[in-house]
Scaffold this active site. Structure first.
Site, PDB file in Angstrom:
ATOM      1  N   GLU A  86       0.954  -1.192  -0.253  1.00 50.87           N
ATOM      2  CA  GLU A  86      -0.044   0.047  -0.091  1.00 50.87           C
ATOM      3  C   GLU A  86       0.876   1.284  -0.085  1.00 50.87           C
ATOM      4  O   GLU A  86       1.110   1.817  -1.230  1.00 50.87           O
ATOM      5  CB  GLU A  86      -0.930   0.011   1.061  1.00 50.87           C
TER       6      GLU A  86
ATOM      7  N   GLU B 164      -2.795   0.283  13.070  1.00 52.26           N
ATOM      8  CA  GLU B 164      -3.878   0.415  12.243  1.00 52.26           C
ATOM      9  C   GLU B 164      -5.221   0.358  13.283  1.00 52.26           C
ATOM     10  O   GLU B 164      -6.116   1.266  13.122  1.00 52.26           O
ATOM     11  CB  GLU B 164      -3.736  -0.074  10.820  1.00 52.26           C
TER      12      GLU B 164
HETATM   13  C1  BGC Z   1      -5.266   2.586   4.560  1.00 51.82           C
HETATM   14  C2  BGC Z   1      -5.936   3.577   5.043  1.00 51.82           C
HETATM   15  C3  BGC Z   1      -6.831   4.380   4.609  1.00 51.82           C
HETATM   16  C4  BGC Z   1      -7.900   3.630   4.051  1.00 51.82           C
HETATM   17  C5  BGC Z   1      -8.941   4.072   3.346  1.00 51.82           C
HETATM   18  C6  BGC Z   1      -6.544   1.699   4.002  1.00 51.82           C
HETATM   19  O1  BGC Z   1      -6.118   0.610   3.364  1.00 51.82           O
HETATM   20  O2  BGC Z   1      -4.272   1.842   4.755  1.00 51.82           O
HETATM   21  O3  BGC Z   1      -5.248   3.976   6.192  1.00 51.82           O
HETATM   22  O4  BGC Z   1      -7.016   5.504   4.816  1.00 51.82           O
HETATM   23  O5  BGC Z   1      -7.486   2.396   3.135  1.00 51.82           O
HETATM   24  O6  BGC Z   1     -10.137   3.817   4.073  1.00 51.82           O
END
Ligand code: BGC
Length: 931
Positions: free
Chosen positions: A501, A785
């Site tokens: 990501e 997270e």
């Molecule tokens: C990310 C987040 C991001 C989100 C959007 C995720 O996969 O890691 O932190 O803001 O997607 O919902």
């Protein structure tokens, strides 16, 4: 400017008080000179650079700058002779010390400017001149460039080896000066005569290469010599041609997102002692090969190196490159070259591992003791042709080997095939990993702990915060927040550094920006990134979900939704510049982001005529990762999520309010009124649709109240009721949070604002699930997270989305600075011209201390609390004033260093206000004690 002189006049009366410390005159010195936030930058491409400094005034109190004088010269000698041949500002009656716009002779490409400043205090005493600082202009026009984009003849479609390029040239004599300007579509490392050029890593960093590419400038004078010289480069795929997070998932294409053919672009400009200029540029005269040791390099997957393919001497004179091919010249590249605006990504610290284990025969796992970002250097011993593999991960599985499932498609593995010589030092070039553990296989014997060193990389801005308290848990939490910031500022603010990501997710930084600015000097970093944000905005005004947004066009073609325009994410386009204004007084950021901010609001408005944001919310993530997304929660399972239209409408109101404030600062009164009225209308619509007469906000969530209070959306009469509902919501969760990304830190701030910091302290001290403390009790060294990333007995959350290095809920750092240390900016005097220092003791802490290196200098706050005694030590930087709130009920209950408050030097006024004694002070150190 007017506001400033009014302030000076207003204060003059007390600051010239006879007891003002005369030492001020002797010790006042302008220091920390910066140009466009940077120390002595080598390539500036704004024609109006802005100059800043702070003042060192020793221990003197009440020092204000009443005027300044700047000299800018074309040489050190001229500056030393006090000749400002480029600019002499004259004496300017002003307290301004940040972002003073250069107003001298127009600046042209390559122009070197050396400058110094002296200041005058409010008594007329003049400082010495500062030590000189300098900046150099970059290459400002297309005609300055004569280089071409070059590369290997074959593209990089299938993870092929990195390209090696070289060019040999002859110099008649040692040059007087040599600067190389370089960049790549891809990532590059330059070498001259066997030496590494500069210490940037992963240059030119991540931008939307179709729009713009940053170039770097390096002073290489010392590396050149008379006779044959060689310039060489490694060129890797990087973000341009390699893997980018989400690419596979979103557009079914793992790599080659911007292009499939990495290119190097460089221009070495050598000035001889007699002023002749010689240029060595990338062109068809360069030689190239893919036979070098870097067999593949990918940011997400890692690097494969075959050390047997080392080409000794390739970057020095005398190497035979006849077997290499002539470089391929590409005339089709279209990208705007801009000077790198931000501090480069560098290796900033080495981390020593704390242990090494052998969970399975021949499998060794190093624990670095810290979830970090970068790579490792490893000293390997082994026979020729064996391959040593290093896999990087954040967590261990039950069997003690690395847990890699949460990395999804990112392999995070570096592999080296050994030459078989004594000890081989392994280190990659063009990848990075997020990890605490490194699993090594392929070794002949047991490695020693000292064989491995973690190399932390991050955008190298200066860190500006310190923090400690008597609670090890709270101190650790602050540390974890800071580490998560270091780990995620890699040229862009990323969501996470480990899985596939690593994107500039806008919602995450929208909430974390405030914390990030306390932790580090973020001015240059965000100047760079806000360009990425604007580059990604759609013509209809939507900001992206993440910036850069590499998939926009392809997604639109695939009709897969375009990852644009989400409430709380797009808003970063407005919120970040506003925060830069508050903390740094950076008006240019407001101006540069003003039209784009307006277009964002106009988009939402035009699609939602009733002013409730019901339509066009893109992927609509809402108050992401609130308690409703927890798995097998023991807490009441549902009820954390604010209904999405309610959340969206609140964000719409907030961003509109900020746009009207921006307009006011920029002197656009018409817009200020228009957007101010729109803000009021959104509020009215919001209250009518979503707030009941007894102050219940639809959904009745902690988050809903926190956001509505924080954005000032409720009528005064309903604030108290809403606040009470928020507290009831915390009770309903047994004293825990049910909030998501956007509401967590805002609820903490609202608890403090509503005089219930005691509850905020409880939340931040919780160790039961869900809480920050729960993660720490389970070994976290960075912010997770998800509240339930790992739960004892249950194990890991969904492997598809479970990062242990995600700063969003780490935005609690801002609460720590604002509430525990008490450092609060003042919107009426941005950039810490005046600020509020109001620590709120609590949580059973017996002491807290810390500092924030503001743009006007270092603020310190340190307090102790023991039965009935409270002491507060503060430092207010020169040319700054502060209102310090001391927790006491009466003015005469407070002393300053043993003296009655009102008679202390530097104290202008003291009064009881908002349940504390408010003391107006000028700069200096003070000790307040409550008797
Ligand atoms: C990310 C987040 C991001 C989100 C959007 C995720 O996969 O890691 O932190 O803001 O997607 O919902």
């Amino acid at each position: 400017m007017n506001g400033r002189s009014v302030l000076l006049v207003a204060f003059a009366g007390w600051l010239v008080a006879p007891d003002a410390n005369p030492v001020a005159r002797a010790t006042m010195t302008p220091v920390a000179l910066r140009t466009e936030y940077l120390v002595d930058p080598l390539a500036i491409d704004t024609r109006v650079p802005r100059l800043s400094w702070t003042i060192d005034a020793g221990d003197a109190r009440g020092v204000l700058q009443a005027g300044y004088e700047i000299l800018v010269a074309s040489s050190r000698e001229k500056l030393a002779a006090n000749t400002g041949d480029l600019w002499s500002s004259g004496i300017v009656q002003s307290g301004a010390m940040n972002q003073i716009e250069y107003a001298g002779t127009p600046l042209t490409s390559r122009r070197e400017a050396v400058w110094k400043v002296r200041v005058r205090d409010q008594n007329g005493a003049v400082s010495n001149w500062s030590a000189p600082a300098r900046w150099t202009m970059g290459l400002l026009t297309d005609s300055d460039w004569s280089a071409s984009w070059i590369g290997d003849p074959a593209p990089s479609t299938d993870n092929v080896a990195a390209t090696t390029l070289r060019r040999s040239f002859t110099l008649a004599a040692v040059p007087a000066r040599a600067i190389i300007y370089a960049t790549a579509l891809g990532v590059y490392e330059l070498r001259i005569n066997g030496e590494r050029v500069g210490d940037h890593v992963l240059a030119p960093e991540f931008t939307d290469y179709h729009t713009r590419t940053q170039y770097q400038a390096y002073d290489v004078t010392q590396l050149l010599r008379a006779g044959e010289n060689v310039i060489g480069a490694y060129l890797g795929d990087g973000w341009y041609a390699g893997g980018i997070g989400l690419a596979q998932a979103l557009i079914r294409k793992p790599r080659n997102i911007y292009g499939d053919h990495p290119r190097l672009f460089a221009q070495l400009e050598i000035t001889s002692r007699d002023g002749q200029i010689q240029r060595i540029v990338t062109d068809g005269a360069w030689r190239t090969t893919r036979d070098g040791p870097i067999r593949s390099a990918d940011l997400l997957n890692g690097e494969r190196t075959d050390l047997r393919r080392d080409m000794p001497g390739w970057d020095r004179a005398g190497f035979d490159d006849r077997a290499w091919s002539p470089a391929d010249v590409d005339k089709t590249v279209k990208t705007a070259l801009v000077a790198q605006a931000n501090e480069p990504v560098r290796i900033t610290r080495d981390i020593t591992p704390v242990s090494v284990s052998e969970p399975k025969p021949g499998v060794f796992v190093f624990d670095l003791g810290q979830n970090m970002v970068g790579w490792v250097r490893f000293a390997a011993r082994g026979s020729a042709g064996t391959t040593v593999s290093l896999t990087h991960a954040e967590m261990l599985g039950d069997d003690g080997t690395v847990y890699t499932e949460n990395l999804r498609g990112a392999e995070q593995t570096d592999a080296y095939t050994l030459r078989g010589t004594a000890v081989e030092t392994l280190e990659p070039h063009f990848t990075y990993h997020g990890f605490r553990y490194v699993q090594v296989t392929g070794l002949a014997g047991r490695p020693r702990l000292q064989d491995l060193v973690g190399r932390e990389i991050t955008s190298s801005m200066r860190e500006t915060g310190t923090f400690a308290t008597s609670s090890p848990l709270i101190t650790k939490l602050w540390n974890n927040v800071l580490w998560t910031q270091r780990d995620n500022m890699i040229g862009i603010p990323t969501d996470c550094p480990q899985r596939d990501e690593r994107l500039g997710w806008m919602g995450d930084i929208q909430v974390f920006v405030g914390t990030s600015i306390f932790n580090a000097d973020m001015g240059a970093f965000f100047t760079k990134w806000m360009r990425d944000v604007r580059d990604a905005q759609t013509p209809d005004g939507r900001f992206a979900d993440f910036s850069p947004q590499p998939f926009q066009k392809t997604l639109a073609e695939m009709k897969r939704g375009d990852f644009m325009g989400v409430p709380g994410w797009g808003d970063a386009g407005v919120v970040v510049p506003w925060r830069l204004w508050q903390q740094y007084g950076d008006k240019r950021q407001l101006a540069e982001n003003y039209q784009s901010s307006k277009r964002w609001i106009d988009f939402i408005r035009s699609n939602n005529p009733d002013l409730l944001w019901k339509n066009r919310r893109g992927n609509d993530y809402g108050d992401w990762l609130n308690s409703d997304t927890m798995k097998d929660s023991t807490i009441p399972p549902k009820g954390g999520e604010v209904p999405k239209p309610v959340f969206a409408t609140m964000m719409f109101a907030y961003a509109t309010d900020l746009v009207s404030r921006m307009a006011r600062v920029l002197g656009n009164d018409g817009d200020a009124r228009t957007y101010g009225a729109l803000f009021n209308d959104i509020k009215t619509a919001f209250n009518k649709a979503y707030v009941s007469a007894d102050g219940v906000i639809e959904g009745n969530t902690q988050a809903g109240y926190a956001l509505a209070l924080h954005f000032d959306l409720l009528p005064e009469a309903q604030r108290a009721a809403a606040f009470a509902h928020m507290l009831a919501g915390i009770d309903a969760y047994h004293g825990h949070m049910s909030t998501g990304f956007h509401s967590t830190y805002r609820m903490m701030l609202e608890l403090a604002r509503g005089n219930r910091a005691d509850i905020a302290y409880k939340l931040v001290s919780n160790t039961s699930f869900p809480s920050w403390g729960y993660s720490i009790a389970n070994g976290a060294t960075t912010i997770w997270e998800r509240w339930d990333g790992y739960v004892k007995g249950r194990g890991f959350q969904d492997k598809g989305m479970n990062s242990f290095n995600h700063y969003a809920i780490g935005a609690v750092g801002e609460w720590m600075y604002r509430t525990i240390l008490g450092v609060n900016n003042d919107d009426a005097h941005p950039g810490y011209e005046h600020f509020v220092l109001r620590p709120i003791p609590g949580g059973g802490l017996s002491w807290a201390k810390g500092s924030y290196e503001s743009i006007r200098g270092k603020i310190e706050s340190s307090w102790t609390q023991t039965e009935g005694h409270f002491t507060l030590d503060v430092t207010i930087p020169a040319n700054t004033t502060a209102t310090v709130y001391v927790p006491a009920g009466a003015v005469d209950a407070v002393t300053e260093s043993g003296m009655a408050l009102r008679s202390a030097t530097g104290v202008k006024d003291a009064r009881v206000q908002d349940g504390a004694v408010a003391v107006e002070v000028g700069s200096g150190r003070y000790r307040f004690a409550v008797r």
